[in-house]
Design a protein around this motif. Structure first.
Motif, PDB file in Angstrom:
ATOM      1  N   UNK A  74       0.778  -1.119   0.026  1.00 35.83           N
ATOM      2  CA  UNK A  74       0.204   0.104  -0.048  1.00 35.83           C
ATOM      3  C   UNK A  74       0.984   1.162   0.036  1.00 35.83           C
ATOM      4  N   UNK A  75       0.574   2.240  -0.664  1.00 39.18           N
ATOM      5  CA  UNK A  75       1.370   3.282  -0.925  1.00 39.18           C
ATOM      6  C   UNK A  75       0.858   4.723  -1.547  1.00 39.18           C
ATOM      7  N   UNK A  76       1.253   5.623  -1.076  1.00 36.45           N
ATOM      8  CA  UNK A  76       0.899   6.951  -1.717  1.00 36.45           C
ATOM      9  C   UNK A  76       0.880   6.978  -3.160  1.00 36.45           C
ATOM     10  N   UNK A  77      -0.275   7.132  -4.057  1.00 39.62           N
ATOM     11  CA  UNK A  77      -0.239   7.195  -5.401  1.00 39.62           C
ATOM     12  C   UNK A  77       0.601   8.059  -6.026  1.00 39.62           C
ATOM     13  N   UNK A  78       0.754   9.301  -5.742  1.00 39.30           N
ATOM     14  CA  UNK A  78       1.940  10.034  -6.260  1.00 39.30           C
ATOM     15  C   UNK A  78       3.259   9.950  -6.135  1.00 39.30           C
ATOM     16  N   UNK A  79       3.646   8.816  -5.199  1.00 32.99           N
ATOM     17  CA  UNK A  79       4.906   8.642  -5.209  1.00 32.99           C
ATOM     18  C   UNK A  79       5.647   7.414  -5.572  1.00 32.99           C
ATOM     19  N   UNK A  80       4.598   6.673  -6.342  1.00 35.32           N
ATOM     20  CA  UNK A  80       5.304   5.654  -7.225  1.00 35.32           C
ATOM     21  C   UNK A  80       4.920   5.290  -8.521  1.00 35.32           C
ATOM     22  N   UNK A  81       5.967   5.182  -9.232  1.00 38.99           N
ATOM     23  CA  UNK A  81       5.905   4.900 -10.670  1.00 38.99           C
ATOM     24  C   UNK A  81       6.529   3.845 -11.052  1.00 38.99           C
ATOM     25  N   UNK A  82       5.810   2.968 -11.551  1.00 33.59           N
ATOM     26  CA  UNK A  82       6.277   1.393 -12.111  1.00 33.59           C
ATOM     27  C   UNK A  82       7.350   1.543 -13.212  1.00 33.59           C
ATOM     28  N   UNK A  83       8.424   1.082 -12.891  1.00 30.80           N
ATOM     29  CA  UNK A  83       9.714   1.101 -14.060  1.00 30.80           C
ATOM     30  C   UNK A  83       9.730  -0.039 -14.719  1.00 30.80           C
ATOM     31  N   UNK A  84       8.761  -0.923 -14.905  1.00 29.33           N
ATOM     32  CA  UNK A  84       8.762  -2.097 -15.860  1.00 29.33           C
ATOM     33  C   UNK A  84       9.674  -3.165 -15.559  1.00 29.33           C
ATOM     34  N   UNK A  85      10.130  -3.694 -16.205  1.00 34.93           N
ATOM     35  CA  UNK A  85      10.976  -5.000 -16.146  1.00 34.93           C
ATOM     36  C   UNK A  85      12.327  -4.653 -15.003  1.00 34.93           C
ATOM     37  N   UNK A  86      12.770  -3.405 -15.222  1.00 37.72           N
ATOM     38  CA  UNK A  86      13.836  -2.878 -14.362  1.00 37.72           C
ATOM     39  C   UNK A  86      13.601  -3.154 -12.952  1.00 37.72           C
ATOM     40  N   UNK A  87      12.312  -3.065 -12.476  1.00 33.41           N
ATOM     41  CA  UNK A  87      11.620  -3.167 -11.254  1.00 33.41           C
ATOM     42  C   UNK A  87      11.837  -4.716 -10.866  1.00 33.41           C
ATOM     43  N   UNK A  88      11.601  -5.446 -11.914  1.00 30.56           N
ATOM     44  CA  UNK A  88      11.527  -6.942 -11.553  1.00 30.56           C
ATOM     45  C   UNK A  88      13.081  -7.311 -11.239  1.00 30.56           C
ATOM     46  N   UNK A  89      14.027  -6.814 -11.942  1.00 32.88           N
ATOM     47  CA  UNK A  89      15.374  -7.401 -11.820  1.00 32.88           C
ATOM     48  C   UNK A  89      16.186  -6.610 -10.787  1.00 32.88           C
ATOM     49  N   UNK A  90      15.529  -5.599 -10.248  1.00 29.35           N
ATOM     50  CA  UNK A  90      16.194  -4.795  -8.997  1.00 29.35           C
ATOM     51  C   UNK A  90      16.221  -5.623  -7.640  1.00 29.35           C
ATOM     52  N   UNK A  91      17.161  -6.246  -7.243  1.00 27.71           N
ATOM     53  CA  UNK A  91      17.422  -6.779  -6.223  1.00 27.71           C
ATOM     54  C   UNK A  91      16.979  -6.088  -4.665  1.00 27.71           C
ATOM     55  N   UNK A  92      17.140  -4.585  -4.950  1.00 25.61           N
ATOM     56  CA  UNK A  92      16.859  -3.816  -3.999  1.00 25.61           C
ATOM     57  C   UNK A  92      15.587  -3.008  -4.020  1.00 25.61           C
TER      58      UNK A  92
END
Length: 372
Positions: free
Chosen positions: A220-238
């Motif tokens: 759950x998170x504030x709408x304006x604070x999150x942007x999906x970065x696609x596959x790079x989010x999948x691959x980011x261990x952090x």
């Protein structure tokens, strides 16, 4: 394991069949003036913990907060000190909300489909508290073979969730959360507790997509604070730690459990001079105190809100002379100039040093300029 997954999926599909309505939030905007007041906290009380300014009705220490739910702890075992409300880390106050550090549920797999990490999460604001999760939050699921359950308390009778699917990286679009790699859904008013967990939609447990999507996440998170970065989010261990650090949860707060008229009749209204009382629109009983137009500061402490000197603002509307008045200001022109004194109006122009006077003499029209 398969039995547990099938039960979860069955429950999830039942949940999708449940229809519920939730109105959009009418909570006021992200206004931050209360922490800029001269008297932000009660006299003699601590107003700062680490990087967080703590405005009354919240406070640290006996006699410094309005009621039990507004007590703040400054945990000095951290550097910088950590501001906490209960066990939750508090990041910032605004006039109507506060922000909490986030929690992210996750499940990760090895190339053979074995679960290597499984972290469900839950957050409670207290069932009888004057706090609720703002509808400016949204529930997010990140993954390509996944479902997430989002459960409220039994008393609220709320269940929601998301499904996110994809079979190859090319299908995933940065910034899009329409169900391909990312899913988002809204939450109802007055939500004070949630529990979220994630799981695989198929028996393959990410084996077919593990090369580019080894984990799934929900939060759950504030709408304006999150942007999906696609596959790079999948691959980011952090990703999990990064999201917890950059995407807070927004919480609405109100005072008491009475309406403005009820609190006023009971002689319990907390609003001070130059402020007005506004009934809660969060779904939680209570009210807020806000400064009148033209005033700012601390509406919960004497002497109340203070007049704003709009003439000090370079963006005021005056083109000529700006005169501050209680709660407002006026525009005029200095001596020797005429107009309305407004940048958007006639402004101010200099009077002519001479003006024509018409005289008649012996049937002749004579134009005479008469000096001022």
């Amino acid at each position: 394991m398969n039995f547990t997954r099938n039960i979860d999926l069955f429950l999830f599909l039942i949940m999708l069949a449940i229809t519920h309505s939730s109105s959009q939030s009418t909570t006021a905007g992200d206004v931050i003036t209360i922490t800029k007041a001269i008297n932000v906290a009660k006299p003699g009380c601590q107003s700062q913990c680490g990087n967080v300014t703590i405005p009354y009705p919240f406070g640290i220490g006996p006699g410094c907060f309005l009621g039990e739910w507004f007590e703040i702890t400054c945990n000095t075992s951290f550097n910088p000190p950590r501001t906490q409300i209960g066990r939750l880390q508090l990041l910032e106050f605004t006039d109507y909300t506060f922000r909490l550090a986030n929690k992210v549920a996750s499940q990760c797999y090895d190339p053979f489909g074995n679960i290597t990490e499984d972290n469900p999460v839950s957050t409670s604001l207290g069932w009888t508290s004057p706090f609720s999760f703002s509808q400016k939050n949204q529930f997010n699921l990140i993954g390509c073979d996944d479902f997430a359950l989002f459960l409220g308390p039994l008393q609220a009778n709320f269940t929601s969730g998301c499904i996110a699917l994809c079979s190859k990286p090319e299908e995933v679009v940065n910034g899009s959360c329409s169900g391909v790699g990312c899913c988002q859904t809204s939450i109802p008013k007055a939500l004070k507790y949630y529990d979220t967990s994630v799981g695989s939609m198929t028996n393959s447990n990410h084996t077919k997509i593990w090369s580019f999507d080894p984990c799934t996440y929900s939060f759950l998170g504030e709408k304006e604070r999150f942007t999906f970065n696609g596959v790079s989010d999948f691959m980011d261990p952090n990703f999990r730690n990064r999201t917890m650090a950059s995407v807070p949860m927004l919480v609405d707060w109100v005072v008491g459990n009475l309406s403005c008229s009820e609190a006023r009749s009971a002689g319990m209204l907390a609003c001070q001079a130059n402020s007005e009382c506004v009934d809660s629109d969060t779904g939680v009983p209570g009210y807020r105190c806000i400064c009148n137009n033209g005033y700012q500061g601390q509406p919960y402490l004497e002497p109340g809100c203070q007049d704003i000197n709009e003439c000090e603002d370079p963006n005021n509307l005056c083109d000529g002379v700006c005169t501050n008045t209680p709660g407002n200001y006026t525009c005029s022109c200095q001596d020797g100039y005429v107009g309305d004194g407004l940048k958007s109006g006639r402004g101010c122009t200099k009077k002519n040093s001479e003006f024509p006077v018409i005289k008649f003499s012996l049937g002749k029209l004579i134009l005479i300029y008469w000096p001022r």
